[in-house]
Design an enzyme around this catalytic site. Structure first.
Site, mmCIF file in Angstrom:
data_model
loop_
_atom_site.group_PDB
_atom_site.id
_atom_site.type_symbol
_atom_site.label_atom_id
_atom_site.label_comp_id
_atom_site.label_asym_id
_atom_site.label_seq_id
_atom_site.Cartn_x
_atom_site.Cartn_y
_atom_site.Cartn_z
ATOM 1 N N HIS A 67 0.826 -1.209 0.000
ATOM 2 C CA HIS A 67 0.000 0.000 0.000
ATOM 3 C C HIS A 67 0.859 1.258 0.000
ATOM 4 O O HIS A 67 0.480 2.268 -0.594
ATOM 5 C CB HIS A 67 -0.947 0.002 1.204
ATOM 6 C CG HIS A 67 -2.197 -0.787 0.979
ATOM 7 N ND1 HIS A 67 -3.454 -0.268 1.151
ATOM 8 C CD2 HIS A 67 -2.381 -2.068 0.570
ATOM 9 C CE1 HIS A 67 -4.362 -1.198 0.870
ATOM 10 N NE2 HIS A 67 -3.729 -2.296 0.520
ATOM 11 N N GLU A 88 -3.070 9.409 4.007
ATOM 12 C CA GLU A 88 -3.388 8.189 3.251
ATOM 13 C C GLU A 88 -4.109 7.143 4.088
ATOM 14 O O GLU A 88 -5.063 6.509 3.643
ATOM 15 C CB GLU A 88 -2.097 7.562 2.697
ATOM 16 C CG GLU A 88 -1.446 8.311 1.558
ATOM 17 C CD GLU A 88 -0.103 7.717 1.161
ATOM 18 O OE1 GLU A 88 0.093 6.494 1.321
ATOM 19 O OE2 GLU A 88 0.773 8.465 0.684
#
Length: 328
Positions: A67, A88
């Protein structure tokens, strides 16, 4: 031969494979030879201790690395915390990242900084890359040399996550498009998908395959029927949203090639897993990895090394964070 449907339940979430913009990397294996020669031993010791506390350390750290690299490159931007929840990690695709992955990096950072020679010399991005190698290897997977020299990014936004992570319903073309964007081939994508051998997924990511696949088929015809019936028992319609299943029900705590053998039996949990076998363009690679574990390991090492070069910041770019959760 009868299939033994044993499942491992956990409250942690799915390991997804995807991508980001590519960048030429100025990385090297001996980057810290002079500044922190013991960095690899320090990180591995911390990761080993964390893994002994909970196996979820392995899939959560591996997923965290993916990720991070998929969004803004491998710059540890996924670790940054925003007081207003605008980083994020607050994006819907990242909120399911298990806390044990973040904790692994924090503990490894403390271990590295405990050596006066190393304090504030090693980036959080490199610590995450090393920790990822270690969890893969400690779970039974290959050991590989990690290229180092990444710098930590200073920017982390919710918006940057959008469209950079794959859906569990992606078809082969969508997967290839996302990976190609990051300089990764179809073989790379299939090998990285093999990381699901130690991954987990919540029921809502695959429930449509068992209950409402299409008007003519309530159950996805590519899903092994015995497997589907067992999944329905574990994931009933109103299941607790915290319930998750191992993506590999047979050896969920071993980094092996069982994931690919499962695909051959129609036992890919996610649609984006099973499509790798049902689509004839990728089936031969799945069959190769299912029959030859070393071929899978070799391809995985190649792919994760390429992934680790995506969008990296080097030289004077970025910074070396004192605290992995906030910019200096």
């Amino acid at each position: 031969m009868a299939i033994n449907f044993d499942f491992v339940l956990t409250s942690f979430m799915i390991l997804l494979i995807s991508s980001v913009q590519t960048s030429s990397a100025q990385l090297s294996r001996g980057f810290y030879n002079n500044t922190c020669p013991n960095v690899e031993q320090l990180v591995r010791a911390a990761v080993t201790q964390k893994l002994q506390q909970t196996f979820v350390t392995a899939p959560s750290t591996l997923r965290l690395f993916f990720h991070d690299c998929f969004v803004r490159g491998c710059d540890a931007s996924v670790l940054l915390v925003s007081p207003t929840n605008q980083a994020e990690k607050s994006h819907p695709d990242d909120v399911s990242l298990a806390g044990d992955g973040f904790d692994t990096v924090v503990k490894a950072k403390v271990a590295v900084d405990s050596d006066p020679q190393c304090r504030n010399k090693v980036s959080c991005a490199d610590i995450l890359a090393l920790a990822t190698r270690d969890v893969v290897n400690l779970a039974g997977g290959p050991f590989y040399e990690v290229e180092l020299g990444r710098r930590d990014g200073r920017i982390s936004t919710i918006a940057s996550v959008q469209h950079h992570l794959p859906s569990p319903n992606f078809n082969l073309d969508q997967l290839n498009s996302l990976f190609s964007f990051n300089g990764l081939s179809q073989t790379d994508m299939i090998a990285l998908s093999g990381g699901h051998t130690i991954g987990f997924s919540h029921c809502n990511k695959f429930s449509k395959r068992m209950y409402n696949f299409s008007p003519g088929n309530r159950i996805d015809p590519t899903l092994n029927l015995q497997y589907a019936l067992k999944l329905k028992q574990t994931c009933p319609v109103n299941v607790d949203p915290r319930v998750a299943l191992a993506l590999d029900p047979f050896t969920p705590q071993t980094f092996d090639n069982q994931y690919f053998k499962n695909l051959q039996q129609g036992m890919g949990l996610l649609s984006s897993d099973q499509v790798l076998f049902t689509d004839p363009r990728s089936r031969d690679t799945v069959n190769l990895f299912a029959s030859n574990e070393q071929a899978f390991y070799t391809a995985f090492v190649t792919a994760i090394t390429k992934l680790g070069r995506v969008g990296v910041k080097t030289g004077n770019q970025g910074e070396i964070r004192v605290d992995c959760t906030k910019v200096n």
